[in-house]
Design a protein around this motif. Structure first.
Motif, mmCIF file in Angstrom:
data_model
loop_
_atom_site.group_PDB
_atom_site.id
_atom_site.type_symbol
_atom_site.label_atom_id
_atom_site.label_comp_id
_atom_site.label_asym_id
_atom_site.label_seq_id
_atom_site.Cartn_x
_atom_site.Cartn_y
_atom_site.Cartn_z
ATOM 1 N N TRP A 123 0.850 -1.189 0.000
ATOM 2 C CA TRP A 123 0.000 0.000 0.000
ATOM 3 C C TRP A 123 0.885 1.237 0.000
ATOM 4 O O TRP A 123 1.692 1.430 0.907
ATOM 5 N N GLY A 124 0.745 2.066 -1.027
ATOM 6 C CA GLY A 124 1.544 3.280 -1.141
ATOM 7 C C GLY A 124 0.669 4.494 -1.358
ATOM 8 O O GLY A 124 0.573 5.005 -2.485
ATOM 9 N N PRO A 125 -0.008 4.965 -0.313
ATOM 10 C CA PRO A 125 -0.957 6.074 -0.483
ATOM 11 C C PRO A 125 -0.267 7.374 -0.879
ATOM 12 O O PRO A 125 0.863 7.644 -0.485
ATOM 13 N N PHE A 126 -0.975 8.162 -1.686
ATOM 14 C CA PHE A 126 -0.512 9.474 -2.098
ATOM 15 C C PHE A 126 -1.744 10.342 -2.327
ATOM 16 O O PHE A 126 -2.871 9.912 -2.055
ATOM 17 N N MET A 127 -1.556 11.559 -2.798
ATOM 18 C CA MET A 127 -2.665 12.507 -2.905
ATOM 19 C C MET A 127 -2.989 12.888 -4.339
ATOM 20 O O MET A 127 -4.150 12.996 -4.714
ATOM 21 N N LEU A 128 -1.951 13.095 -5.145
ATOM 22 C CA LEU A 128 -2.127 13.702 -6.458
ATOM 23 C C LEU A 128 -1.202 13.048 -7.465
ATOM 24 O O LEU A 128 -0.022 12.820 -7.176
ATOM 25 N N GLY A 129 -1.728 12.740 -8.641
ATOM 26 C CA GLY A 129 -0.925 12.200 -9.724
ATOM 27 C C GLY A 129 -0.878 13.161 -10.893
ATOM 28 O O GLY A 129 -1.689 14.097 -10.996
ATOM 29 N N ALA A 130 0.077 12.941 -11.785
ATOM 30 C CA ALA A 130 0.187 13.755 -12.998
ATOM 31 C C ALA A 130 0.657 12.871 -14.143
ATOM 32 O O ALA A 130 1.445 11.943 -13.939
#
Length: 247
Positions: A123-130
């Motif tokens: 599990w590698g949570p993050f907030m924003l991708g591009a």
């Protein structure tokens, strides 16, 4: 080109409503050319010699000669991220280049797959991708597929069962990623774009690959950004989806 561009209030509201924001011509042509040169050099190939194209989907751990030319570290990209997410330490991963080579003999359909990033072997949570492309991507050309507004239905999914946010939903009997895409209120779209256009997307936005039925390859660049206190907030599913953002 304006490397200090500022998102308008309309763009920010659109991002909050749809889960994505597309900004055209954000990447400088010189940067695109550098990316192309170094990636093709890595392959020992060229765009105009398809007989030498490799059968490779991703270059794991790829690094440009100048680390500051990595997609997620470009000032024009970081400026938008700062305006949406804020914080001082946002890079999670520069992302490895992803390639979708032509498959003209394969029956094309869309979308090909769906998922939410961050739920791989760990599990590698993050907030924003591009996401951006090194060459223009047209319809049926392997574009990034996404479900507009699905960040909201994904958020609702986790509000209903917040213990699932760490990925344990994958252990449910009969589970599939369609549990998320089927909740979306809009049909999937393709990110067809010119080289250097950038799509910013919420980490809860359901998305996936599509097949490439055109003669040219799709070269995609990705970056993912996490909150500076991600480890402290990663299990939280706030009622307000934007609690930890600056928008």
């Amino acid at each position: 080109m304006n490397n200090t561009m500022s998102c308008t209030s309309q763009q920010i509201q659109s991002f909050k409503d749809s889960g994505f924001l597309i900004i055209e011509n954000l990447i400088e042509p010189d940067t695109l050319e550098l990316w192309r040169e170094q990636i093709w050099g890595h392959f020992g190939s060229r765009l105009d010699t398809p007989e030498t194209w490799p059968d490779v989907r991703v270059i794991d751990g790829f690094k440009f000669d100048d680390p500051e030319k990595a997609f997620g570290r470009l000032p024009e990209v970081a400026g938008v991220v700062q305006q949406l997410l804020g914080g001082d330490d946002l890079i999670l991963s520069d992302g490895d280049p992803l390639f979708t080579w032509p498959a003209p003999e394969t029956e094309w359909y869309f979308p090909h797959t769906s998922h939410i990033d961050g739920y791989g072997t760990e599990w590698g949570p993050f907030m924003l991708g591009a996401t951006t492309y090194l060459y223009d991507v047209h319809a049926r050309g392997g574009g990034f597929g996404y479900w507009p507004g699905s960040h909201l239905t994904t958020h609702q999914y986790f509000l209903e069962d917040p213990d699932q946010v760490d990925g344990r939903f994958q252990q449910r009997d009969g589970w599939s990623w369609r549990d998320f895409s089927d909740r979306a209120t809009e049909e999937a779209r393709q990110f067809t774009a010119r080289a250097g256009d950038v799509m910013f997307w919420h980490a809860y936005l359901v998305h996936g690959a599509s097949l490439n039925a055109r003669p040219e390859p799709r070269f995609g660049m990705f970056a993912r950004f996490r909150h500076e206190h991600q480890d402290k907030i990663k299990r939280e599913v706030p009622e307000d989806l934007w609690k930890h953002w600056v928008i």
